[in-house]
Design a protein around this motif. Structure first.
Motif: not given
Length: 238
Positions: A72-76, A82-86, A90-92
């Motif tokens: 699995s590959r993590p993603g967001t 904010t130029d950061s993770a919403a 977070l998901h795979e």
């Protein structure tokens, strides 16, 4: 919504010709063994799903097989403010490994996918030899599903099973279904699992929910002929 492409009708015409003149099997993961690619095929036994290496006695439970094959590959998503993770993004994404994980002292090797293509036109074989790169599945925009052709040859069998290819709908003789197969009285199975299918065609939902389908690996009480239909599913015959 953008404008309809000028070749929209041609696209549908080509799609219908593919359905008339070609049949595709499912792709199954394969492993290099004694200089040949051997597919791993699913089958149900005693209420559990197993995988068996083609022409071998190697058998593994589904959960263990997933461990060898999948990752699995993590993603967001990125919040532009904010130029950061919403938050809560977070998901795979589950993917097929390019290399097998070793098990029981076995040496890891590359993962390949094996499938069969039935063609009405004999000239298609030479034309397809020019195709070396395929993109499979619905996540190609994420860079997934890229396959490079390493081998292509004419076949007399469908994996290990007898086949009748020279018909409008090719037929496979087997006691295990290797594609989703509509449940009816002709395929009273010893064991297997049912699920409903759906899909999309040119942006329009396609409902197959009127009848459930036996999943690949579901096993019949005896060998029967199955037709490969134009949508890739099978139909059990008498």
């Amino acid at each position: 919504m953008g404008d309809t492409p000028k070749n929209h009708n041609k696209y549908q015409e080509i799609g219908k010709e593919l359905q008339r003149s070609y049949r595709f099997s499912y792709l199954y993961p394969s492993e290099r063994c004694d200089g040949e690619w051997r597919a791993w095929l699913p089958f149900f036994a005693k209420g559990n799903l197993y995988w068996r290496k083609e022409a071998k006695f190697d058998i593994t439970l589904h959960s263990a097989f997933r461990g060898r094959l999948l990752d699995s590959r993590p993603g967001t998503a990125i919040d532009p403010c904010t130029d950061s993770a919403a938050e809560k993004s977070l998901h795979e994404t589950e993917v097929v490994n390019s290399w097998w994980r070793g098990s029981q002292g076995s040496k890891a090797g590359p993962v390949a996918m094996i499938g069969y293509l039935f063609c009405r036109k004999h000239s298609t074989y030479s034309d397809l030899r020019e195709v070396n790169l395929l993109y499979i599945g619905g996540d190609t925009r994420y860079g997934l599903g890229k396959l490079v052709r390493v081998e292509m040859e004419k076949a007399e069998h469908f994996f290990e099973y007898d086949v009748q290819p020279d018909q409008d709908d090719p037929k496979v003789f087997s006691n295990v279904v290797l594609a989703h197969t509509k449940a009816d009285t002709k395929n009273d199975l010893i064991c297997g699992a049912l699920e409903r299918l759906g899909g999309w065609n040119m942006g329009t939902p396609i409902s197959m929910a009127d009848t459930p389908f036996w999943i690949p690996g579901s096993r019949l009480t005896s060998e029967k002929w199955h037709k490969i239909l134009d949508n890739g599913t099978w139909k059990t015959l008498l």
